[in-house]
Design a protein around this motif. Structure first.
Motif, PDB file in Angstrom:
ATOM      1  N   TRP A   6       0.833  -1.211   0.000  1.00 15.43           N
ATOM      2  CA  TRP A   6       0.000   0.000   0.000  1.00 15.43           C
ATOM      3  C   TRP A   6       0.868   1.263   0.000  1.00 15.43           C
ATOM      4  O   TRP A   6       0.394   2.353   0.338  1.00 15.43           O
TER       5      TRP A   6
ATOM      6  N   VAL B  92       1.239   5.590  -2.545  1.00 16.78           N
ATOM      7  CA  VAL B  92      -0.039   6.097  -3.050  1.00 16.78           C
ATOM      8  C   VAL B  92      -0.623   7.145  -2.093  1.00 16.78           C
ATOM      9  O   VAL B  92      -1.810   7.433  -2.122  1.00 16.78           O
TER      10      VAL B  92
ATOM     11  N   ARG C 290      14.857   7.481   2.677  1.00 20.24           N
ATOM     12  CA  ARG C 290      14.418   8.561   1.788  1.00 20.24           C
ATOM     13  C   ARG C 290      12.936   8.882   1.931  1.00 20.24           C
ATOM     14  O   ARG C 290      12.543  10.047   1.918  1.00 20.24           O
TER      15      ARG C 290
HETATM   16  C1  LIG Z   1       8.011   5.640   5.134  1.00 14.46           C
HETATM   17  C2  LIG Z   1       6.646   5.077   4.771  1.00 14.46           C
HETATM   18  C3  LIG Z   1       5.748   5.198   5.991  1.00 14.46           C
HETATM   19  C4  LIG Z   1       6.059   5.890   3.594  1.00 14.46           C
HETATM   20  O1  LIG Z   1       4.720   5.435   3.362  1.00 14.46           O
HETATM   21  P1  LIG Z   1       3.941   5.735   1.979  1.00 14.46           P
HETATM   22  O2  LIG Z   1       2.473   5.542   2.264  1.00 14.46           O
HETATM   23  O3  LIG Z   1       4.533   4.955   0.906  1.00 14.46           O
HETATM   24  O4  LIG Z   1       4.260   7.277   1.763  1.00 14.46           O
HETATM   25  P2  LIG Z   1       3.508   8.246   0.720  1.00 14.46           P
HETATM   26  O5  LIG Z   1       2.893   7.459  -0.389  1.00 14.46           O
HETATM   27  O6  LIG Z   1       2.624   9.157   1.479  1.00 14.46           O
HETATM   28  O7  LIG Z   1       4.757   9.003   0.138  1.00 14.46           O
HETATM   29  C5  LIG Z   1       5.119  10.280   0.566  1.00 14.46           C
HETATM   30  C6  LIG Z   1       6.379  10.731  -0.147  1.00 14.46           C
HETATM   31  O8  LIG Z   1       7.502  10.050   0.398  1.00 14.46           O
HETATM   32  C7  LIG Z   1       8.437   9.820  -0.675  1.00 14.46           C
HETATM   33  N1  LIG Z   1       8.667   8.392  -0.811  1.00 14.46           N
HETATM   34  C8  LIG Z   1       7.836   7.386  -0.403  1.00 14.46           C
HETATM   35  N2  LIG Z   1       8.417   6.191  -0.675  1.00 14.46           N
HETATM   36  C9  LIG Z   1       9.606   6.473  -1.264  1.00 14.46           C
HETATM   37  C10 LIG Z   1      10.664   5.678  -1.761  1.00 14.46           C
HETATM   38  N3  LIG Z   1      10.610   4.339  -1.709  1.00 14.46           N
HETATM   39  N4  LIG Z   1      11.741   6.302  -2.278  1.00 14.46           N
HETATM   40  C11 LIG Z   1      11.816   7.639  -2.335  1.00 14.46           C
HETATM   41  N5  LIG Z   1      10.835   8.461  -1.881  1.00 14.46           N
HETATM   42  C12 LIG Z   1       9.762   7.875  -1.350  1.00 14.46           C
HETATM   43  C13 LIG Z   1       7.889  10.420  -1.909  1.00 14.46           C
HETATM   44  O9  LIG Z   1       8.302  11.750  -2.021  1.00 14.46           O
HETATM   45  C14 LIG Z   1       6.412  10.356  -1.626  1.00 14.46           C
HETATM   46  O10 LIG Z   1       5.677  11.259  -2.371  1.00 14.46           O
HETATM   47  P3  LIG Z   1       5.338  10.881  -3.899  1.00 14.46           P
HETATM   48  O11 LIG Z   1       4.885   9.450  -3.929  1.00 14.46           O
HETATM   49  O12 LIG Z   1       4.299  11.886  -4.246  1.00 14.46           O
HETATM   50  O13 LIG Z   1       6.615  11.061  -4.642  1.00 14.46           O
HETATM   51  C15 LIG Z   1       6.733   3.599   4.292  1.00 14.46           C
HETATM   52  O14 LIG Z   1       7.711   3.503   3.278  1.00 14.46           O
HETATM   53  C16 LIG Z   1       7.075   2.626   5.413  1.00 14.46           C
HETATM   54  O15 LIG Z   1       6.178   2.123   6.091  1.00 14.46           O
HETATM   55  N6  LIG Z   1       8.384   2.345   5.621  1.00 14.46           N
HETATM   56  C17 LIG Z   1       8.824   1.408   6.665  1.00 14.46           C
HETATM   57  C18 LIG Z   1       8.660   1.999   8.065  1.00 14.46           C
HETATM   58  C19 LIG Z   1       9.324   3.359   8.195  1.00 14.46           C
HETATM   59  O16 LIG Z   1      10.367   3.617   7.649  1.00 14.46           O
HETATM   60  N7  LIG Z   1       8.667   4.236   8.964  1.00 14.46           N
HETATM   61  C20 LIG Z   1       9.210   5.541   9.206  1.00 14.46           C
HETATM   62  C21 LIG Z   1       9.990   5.592  10.456  1.00 14.46           C
HETATM   63  S1  LIG Z   1       8.955   5.589  11.858  1.00 14.46           S
END
Ligand SMILES: CC(C)(COP(=O)(O)OP(=O)(O)OC[C@H]1O[C@@H](n2cnc3c(N)ncnc32)[C@H](O)[C@@H]1OP(=O)(O)O)[C@@H](O)C(=O)NCCC(=O)NCCS
Length: 202
Positions: free
Chosen positions: A110, A113, A144
């Protein structure tokens, strides 16, 4: 539902790829689902969320994570309305007077998005109404996605990297957060169909 459960944080949301999620404040009944999600999570997700160590999933930990007062401690759960499966959790926990630490995790299927973005925006709105003015997060410096999410919490702030662990703090900007929530409302009003189906409350 527990005292103080804020129903106004329940919403259905269409994600950027057209899928629907239901979001609501976390409830103690989410404990088994959360335990299962932590046990099933891939190593990379656990490393990024818990900065190295996988927590031991005890009933006490799960109760702590799912029982909040929705003021000092606040968490949101997102689920797939078709299966009822949890797909994301976002929370803030108190750090200092007016300062809370944010953590978010989204199921890999998920990601990308806009789900984490929406959850962080909703948390920011809750925080501002509860006397919290600053969000802080601690994460692996190489992360990132989190670096990108920082900006969403209200613009540039302070950040510090020590031994690959990054930490940032931003002052929440009410105008920016209000605009973000308005945008979420508009996406929600565009949804057809019956009123929200919130897992756990059927
Ligand atoms: C970090 C995390 C929460 C992001 O969740 P997500 O729902 O994919 O985030 P979003 O879709 O709202 O993305 C927000 C922005 O982050 C950036 N981003 C998200 N995933 C990325 C990736 N793999 N590489 C680079 N940028 C990324 C982008 O700028 C994105 O915006 P865009 O899709 O319009 O370009 C998810 O990757 C995750 O659960 N990671 C593992 C746990 C973690 O690291 N938690 C944070 C520490 S507590």
């Amino acid at each position: 539902v527990p005292a103080g459960y804020p129903r106004d944080f329940e919403r259905r949301l269409h994600l950027r790829d057209g899928r629907l999620v239901v979001i609501r404040p976390i409830l103690p009944v989410d404990a088994p689902m959360l335990g299962q999600a932590i046990r099933a999570a891939d190593r990379d997700t656990l490393r990024r969320r818990f900065l190295g160590g996988q927590p031991s999933v005890t009933p006490a930990l799960l109760a702590h994570l799912t029982t909040v007062d929705y003021v000092r401690r606040f968490a949101l759960a997102a689920a797939d309305p078709e299966t009822g499966q949890g797909v994301a959790i976002a929370r803030y926990e108190p750090l200092d007077e007016g300062v809370a630490e944010v953590a978010v995790v989204v199921d890999p299927a998920w990601r990308r998005v806009g789900l984490a973005t929406a959850l962080v925006e909703m948390l920011a709105a809750a925080a501002l109404d509860r006397g919290i003015h600053t969000f802080s997060a601690v994460y692996l410096a190489e992360n990132r996605p989190v670096a990108a999410l920082r900006a969403l919490a209200g613009g540039p702030g302070r950040s510090l990297i020590t031994q690959s662990i990054a930490e940032f703090a931003v002052a929440l900007n009410r105008a920016q957060v209000t605009a973000a929530i308005r945008d979420l409302d508009e996406r929600e009003h565009g949804l057809a169909g019956p009123a929200a189906v919130v897992p756990g409350r059927r």
